[in-house]
Structure formats: C-alpha cells, structure tokens
Design an enzyme around this catalytic site. Structure first.
Site, PDB file in Angstrom:
ATOM      1  N   LYS A 109       0.838  -1.195   0.000  1.00 39.12           N
ATOM      2  CA  LYS A 109       0.000   0.000   0.000  1.00 39.12           C
ATOM      3  C   LYS A 109       0.870   1.240   0.000  1.00 39.12           C
ATOM      4  O   LYS A 109       2.027   1.127   0.386  1.00 39.12           O
ATOM      5  CB  LYS A 109      -0.932  -0.001   1.211  1.00 39.12           C
ATOM      6  CG  LYS A 109      -0.190   0.187   2.554  1.00 39.12           C
ATOM      7  CD  LYS A 109      -0.996   0.936   3.543  1.00 39.12           C
ATOM      8  CE  LYS A 109      -0.796   2.401   3.528  1.00 39.12           C
ATOM      9  NZ  LYS A 109       0.346   2.936   4.284  1.00 39.12           N
ATOM     10  N   LYS A 146      -1.974  -7.940  11.965  1.00 37.37           N
ATOM     11  CA  LYS A 146      -1.673  -7.799  13.395  1.00 37.37           C
ATOM     12  C   LYS A 146      -2.467  -8.823  14.186  1.00 37.37           C
ATOM     13  O   LYS A 146      -3.640  -9.058  13.924  1.00 37.37           O
ATOM     14  CB  LYS A 146      -1.994  -6.374  13.874  1.00 37.37           C
ATOM     15  CG  LYS A 146      -1.010  -5.346  13.330  1.00 37.37           C
ATOM     16  CD  LYS A 146      -1.225  -3.991  13.953  1.00 37.37           C
ATOM     17  CE  LYS A 146      -0.406  -2.927  13.247  1.00 37.37           C
ATOM     18  NZ  LYS A 146       0.935  -2.740  13.779  1.00 37.37           N
ATOM     19  N   GLU A 175       0.351   7.820  16.625  1.00 33.90           N
ATOM     20  CA  GLU A 175       1.786   7.520  16.619  1.00 33.90           C
ATOM     21  C   GLU A 175       2.534   8.674  17.278  1.00 33.90           C
ATOM     22  O   GLU A 175       2.079   9.819  17.221  1.00 33.90           O
ATOM     23  CB  GLU A 175       2.290   7.409  15.179  1.00 33.90           C
ATOM     24  CG  GLU A 175       1.598   6.354  14.354  1.00 33.90           C
ATOM     25  CD  GLU A 175       2.170   6.321  12.933  1.00 33.90           C
ATOM     26  OE1 GLU A 175       3.103   5.555  12.724  1.00 33.90           O
ATOM     27  OE2 GLU A 175       1.688   7.085  12.082  1.00 33.90           O
ATOM     28  N   ASP A 215      -2.675   7.789   3.581  1.00 36.83           N
ATOM     29  CA  ASP A 215      -1.670   6.908   4.172  1.00 36.83           C
ATOM     30  C   ASP A 215      -2.272   5.990   5.241  1.00 36.83           C
ATOM     31  O   ASP A 215      -1.833   4.855   5.404  1.00 36.83           O
ATOM     32  CB  ASP A 215      -0.556   7.777   4.796  1.00 36.83           C
ATOM     33  CG  ASP A 215       0.608   6.956   5.329  1.00 36.83           C
ATOM     34  OD1 ASP A 215       1.126   6.107   4.582  1.00 36.83           O
ATOM     35  OD2 ASP A 215       1.000   7.145   6.498  1.00 36.83           O
ATOM     36  N   HIS A 270      -5.722   1.379   6.574  1.00 34.01           N
ATOM     37  CA  HIS A 270      -5.740   0.778   7.918  1.00 34.01           C
ATOM     38  C   HIS A 270      -7.046   1.065   8.674  1.00 34.01           C
ATOM     39  O   HIS A 270      -7.682   0.164   9.209  1.00 34.01           O
ATOM     40  CB  HIS A 270      -4.566   1.278   8.759  1.00 34.01           C
ATOM     41  CG  HIS A 270      -3.225   1.073   8.117  1.00 34.01           C
ATOM     42  ND1 HIS A 270      -2.950   0.000   7.317  1.00 34.01           N
ATOM     43  CD2 HIS A 270      -2.082   1.803   8.161  1.00 34.01           C
ATOM     44  CE1 HIS A 270      -1.678   0.076   6.897  1.00 34.01           C
ATOM     45  NE2 HIS A 270      -1.149   1.166   7.393  1.00 34.01           N
ATOM     46  N   LYS A 272       0.211  11.718  13.562  1.00 34.40           N
ATOM     47  CA  LYS A 272       1.628  11.560  13.883  1.00 34.40           C
ATOM     48  C   LYS A 272       1.976  12.577  14.968  1.00 34.40           C
ATOM     49  O   LYS A 272       1.303  13.586  15.121  1.00 34.40           O
ATOM     50  CB  LYS A 272       2.481  11.795  12.634  1.00 34.40           C
ATOM     51  CG  LYS A 272       2.208  10.740  11.547  1.00 34.40           C
ATOM     52  CD  LYS A 272       3.374  10.563  10.625  1.00 34.40           C
ATOM     53  CE  LYS A 272       3.098   9.520   9.563  1.00 34.40           C
ATOM     54  NZ  LYS A 272       3.255   8.140  10.030  1.00 34.40           N
TER      55      LYS A 272
HETATM   56  C1  BG6 Z   1       2.168   2.621   7.399  1.00 34.17           C
HETATM   57  C2  BG6 Z   1       2.156   4.104   7.120  1.00 34.17           C
HETATM   58  O1  BG6 Z   1       1.287   1.955   6.524  1.00 34.17           O
HETATM   59  O2  BG6 Z   1       1.762   2.380   8.732  1.00 34.17           O
HETATM   60  C3  BG6 Z   1       3.064   4.825   8.105  1.00 34.17           C
HETATM   61  O3  BG6 Z   1       2.597   4.336   5.798  1.00 34.17           O
HETATM   62  C4  BG6 Z   1       2.708   4.466   9.523  1.00 34.17           C
HETATM   63  O4  BG6 Z   1       2.988   6.230   7.918  1.00 34.17           O
HETATM   64  C5  BG6 Z   1       2.621   2.958   9.704  1.00 34.17           C
HETATM   65  O5  BG6 Z   1       3.706   5.005  10.374  1.00 34.17           O
HETATM   66  C6  BG6 Z   1       2.093   2.583  11.073  1.00 34.17           C
HETATM   67  O6  BG6 Z   1       2.186   1.192  11.239  1.00 34.17           O
HETATM   68  P1  BG6 Z   1       2.328   0.551  12.683  1.00 34.17           P
HETATM   69  O7  BG6 Z   1       2.261  -0.913  12.442  1.00 34.17           O
HETATM   70  O8  BG6 Z   1       3.648   1.008  13.229  1.00 34.17           O
HETATM   71  O9  BG6 Z   1       1.193   1.082  13.491  1.00 34.17           O
END
Ligand code: BG6
Length: 485
Positions: free
Chosen positions: A146, A180, A214, A233, A238, A338
């Site tokens: 993706k 996950k 995050e 993104d 997600h 973020k």
């Molecule tokens: C990715 C995004 O798909 O998922 C990133 O492109 C993001 O920007 C990441 O940081 C987060 O994944 P996880 O598994 O760390 O929550």
C-alpha cells in the site's frame, strides 16, 4: 501454519526499509522455527549494484539491530542467509530480468511469490517486465504494498495493468494492519464467542472509536508522506479495514471471498461525504514543534523533504456513518495522527448505559470494550462493580485480558504473518480489488472538497492529542475520546 516444502520468493526493494526491518526478520524466524527449509529460496532485488556477499553482510548488520538479541541465533542466521541470493534489477528500466529468469530457469513448477515493496507507480512496469521475461507461471503470485494509487483513477490504472498479467486470485494487496495479531483476535472475539453478537448493533452500542496514534513524525519518508497525507496513508486503508472488521456481518465462512464480500458491504454502506459534511465532520491537522517524552521535536514544516508551505495533513479526526440496519445512527469516530502524545492503537466500543438507574452513580455509560492493538495487545471489558464497604457504591472496573501474559509465545509480526499467508496462498487477510475501489470511491470526494475549499490544516503541538477541534467534534454529541493509557 505450514509452509509449502518449496517456494521462490523474489522481493523487489530488497535494500529498502521494509525488507530490512520486516520481511527478512520475518523470514528468518520462519526458517529458524521450521524443520525442513531445503526447498525455500529467496531472491532480493534492488537497483543497487551489489554482490551477493556484500548484500548478506549488509542484511546481517541491519537485521542484528531489528531482531532481538535473544532471538538472533548465529547458526540459524547463517543457515538462513544461505537461502538468499541477490540480483541487481532496475524495475523501471527493465534491466536484470533476464538474469532473474536464468536463476529461476528450472523452477517453473514451484510456487513463485513476487513481493513488490516499491513505489506503486512501478507496479505495472515491473509486472510487465516479469511477463516479458516469461517469469509469470500459474503458480505465481504478486504482493502489492500500500498505498495502491493516490485516488480511484490511479488505483484503477494500476489494477488494470497488473490485472493483464496476474489473475485476481494471484494478487495479494497488503494492508499490514490485517496481519496484526489483535486484529485477528477481533475476528475470534466476534465469531468464536456467542456473548458479543447479541450486543453488536445500534440498540446496544452508543458509539465506536478507532484511534491509531503515533509518536513518530514523518521520519525519513517526508517526500512520500507529503504527497499522500494521513487520509491516504492511514484512513483509506488501515482505519477503513479495521472499521470493516468491526462492522461487518458474520461471514458464512472464513474463506477469503466470504470475508471480503462482507467487508465490501461495509465499505458500500459508508455514507458519502459532501463538501458541507467534509467541513462539519472532519478535522485535519498538522503538527508543530513540541516535545515527545520530554524531548524537543521539530514541526512538520521543518522536517526533511517537506515544502515550506505544505498543507498536507498529519492528523485526521472524522465522524463516519454507516447506512445499514445494524449501525444506523451509531457514530463511528476515526482518528489518526503523527507526533501524538502516546503511541496507541485501539478500538473502543462504548455501550449504552442502563435504561434506568436504581443504584447510585449508575446513570452514566460504563460498559465499554477496548481492543488494544499496540503498544501492548489485549482486550479490556469495563463493567460496574461494587466498591467494598458498607455503602452500596459502584464504579467501573476492567476485566483485563493481556495477550502478552496469557499467551507467552512470541507473537508474529504482521508482515511475517502476511508473507507466510502469501506463500501459502491464503488471501483472507488481503484486499480484493473491489474493496480497494470502494474505499477510494469514498475517499476521493473528501480530497476534492479540501482542494476546492483550500482551508489549511489546523496546527497542533507535537506531543498532544491533536487540534482542539478534534475534541470539539466528538463533544458535539456529548462524547469524549478515550485517552487513558
Ligand atoms: C504505514 C504508514 O502503513 O503504517 C506509516 O505508511 C505508519 O505512515 C505505519 O507510520 C504505522 O504502522 P504501525 O504498524 O507502526 O502502526
């Protein structure tokens, strides 16, 4: 999960972050823990002109950092590296494919997985080169990272081009959130227990919140991120995939198409946004300098690769409606950002309060189910309980299931799981083309409204929970984000 006795895994982007951090460590674990790996072969491909020995040195140095010391077994690692070869291939220019064909010459009857962890605009070209070199067999599969496209039009173009070479059953569109452990546990929670289903609808549920927060910023990926933003993104894939798993009807089986048919229905039930509702129900933000864990961090506009006046969002909060019988009028609040205060990904199902309070202090809403994806994985169910003592006083307590403590085995990383699924031919946790199209169809009008309206994203200080407008959005209905850790 048993892997086939033999396969060829060819991953493009072999020197990239994803290969080094996730794919190679995942493959190492499977090698280490499997009895017979004699038939497993991997080929890393990238544009860099490296010899095999150099590549192995490079991955040994990096994977040592990404695999915990307790799991890094020198002998197992050396044995694993013997199954890896390296090729210099220029996906765009088309050089190196003949060499790959030469190495794979005698393996036409083996499972062949092409993992494209490259920019999406290379997918079609790489697939065309693979076909031209005679590398695509009926037992071949292609894994696509993706984000697949930036909008419906670009996604359609890529899907059509790739679809000329691979059949839909051979295409594995990855969304690592589906790999996950807790997301799969959500399937277990819903479909391996009978007690939740009678409550899993608008009569009992007051609202649902999904937060993917995050603490990291854009890191080294400024150039990529500025072109996409949080909507493309994180939300398009997600967040929507998690929403699908929560909201879907029970599938008739766990077969890939049965599950994906139900997810598609959820995507089709998403109420489309109009320019007015985009303004009223979506908050977009962008981080400013601040502090995370006491350490000063720069703002988005100061990050490497970000244009000085960028209006790309790094935060989104939105109220979403599903127009179907199960979920009519239940607000779904989605949020991602973020540089937030905490790294936390969780799904919260808030249930309605008791119809009439006969005990003091029970006129609010207590029952809530919290499904935590990270940093710790687990499920908490909040119920009211009496506080010990003479008085009849109650307060919420949680029934806490900590997966780490309950199941003491190592939990597979999402990529490890999905890579194994692709090799074993299990499509259940991958997105079908119509799902992807439906998601983009819903996302496009939001992006278009922002482009026309031209409102800049709302600034928020790094290390907070986003712009204040995000709390105001949910407060309009007398609700609040769950922000306890
Ligand atoms: C990715 C995004 O798909 O998922 C990133 O492109 C993001 O920007 C990441 O940081 C987060 O994944 P996880 O598994 O760390 O929550």
């Amino acid at each position: 999960m048993a892997l086939p006795d033999s396969f060829d895994l060819i991953f493009f982007g072999g020197t990239g972050d994803l290969a080094l951090r996730k794919l190679l460590p995942g493959l190492y674990y499977r090698h280490r823990d499997s009895k017979d790996t004699r038939g497993w072969r991997s080929y890393a491909a990238s544009r860099q002109k490296l010899g095999r020995e150099q590549y192995i040195e490079m991955i040994t140095a990096t994977c040592r950092r990404y695999i915990p010391a307790a799991d890094f077994d020198e002998r197992a690692w050396t044995a694993f590296t013997q199954s890896i070869d390296y090729l210099s291939i220029d996906g765009a220019g088309g050089t190196g494919f003949a060499e790959l064909a030469e190495r794979l010459r005698d393996s036409g009857q083996r499972i062949r997985v092409f993992y494209l962890s490259t920019a999406a605009d290379l997918f079609s070209t790489i697939c065309a080169h693979l076909a031209a070199a005679g590398l695509v067999t009926p037992l071949s599969r292609v894994v696509l990272e993706k984000p697949l496209g930036r909008d419906l039009a670009s996604a359609t173009r890529i899907n059509e081009e790739v679809g000329k070479i691979f059949e839909e059953r051979q295409i594995y569109r990855i969304d690592h959130y589906l790999g996950k452990e807790t997301v799969q546990n959500l399937l277990a929670l819903r479909f391996a227990n009978s007690i939740f289903e009678p409550l899993w609808h608008r009569v009992a549920v007051r609202d649902v919140q999904i937060t993917l927060a995050e603490t990291v910023g854009v890191e080294e990926r400024g150039g990529y991120f500025d072109h996409y933003g949080s909507l493309r993104d994180m939300v398009q894939n997600h967040l929507l995939q998690l929403l699908c798993i929560i909201a879907m009807e029970p599938p008739v089986s766990i077969d890939p198409d049965a599950v994906r048919d139900e997810k598609l229905k959820v995507l089709k039930a998403l109420r489309p946004f109009t320019p007015d509702t985009v303004r009223a129900k979506i908050v977009r933000g962008q981080y400013r300098p601040g502090a995370i864990d006491g350490k000063a961090v720069p703002g988005y506009l100061e990050e490497k690769g970000i244009p000085a006046h960028s209006t790309t969002e790094t935060f989104i909060a939105m109220r979403v409606d599903l127009d179907n019988w199960r979920w009519a009028r239940v607000p779904f609040y989605l949020r991602t950002g973020k540089r937030m205060q905490e790294r936390v990904s969780e799904i919260v199902i808030n249930f309605r309060g008791v119809p009439y309070a006969i005990l003091p202090g029970t006129d609010g809403d207590t029952n809530r189910l919290v499904i935590r994806l990270q940093p710790d994985e687990g499920i908490k169910l909040f119920v009211s309980a009496k506080i010990p003592g003479a008085e009849m006083r109650v307060r919420p307590v949680d029934l806490d299931l900590d997966f780490g403590k309950t199941f003491k085995t190592r939990r597979w990383d999402a990529y490890e799981r999905l890579l194994m699924d692709a090799i074993s031919g299990n499509l259940t946790l991958f997105m079908r083309r119509d799902e992807l199209d439906a998601a983009w169809r819903w996302i496009d009008p939001i992006q278009e409204a922002w482009a026309v309206q031209g409102d800049p994203p709302k600034p928020y200080t790094s290390g907070t929970w986003g712009p204040t407008a995000s709390s105001a959005l949910i407060a309009r209905e007398g609700l609040a984000w769950r922000e306890e850790t």
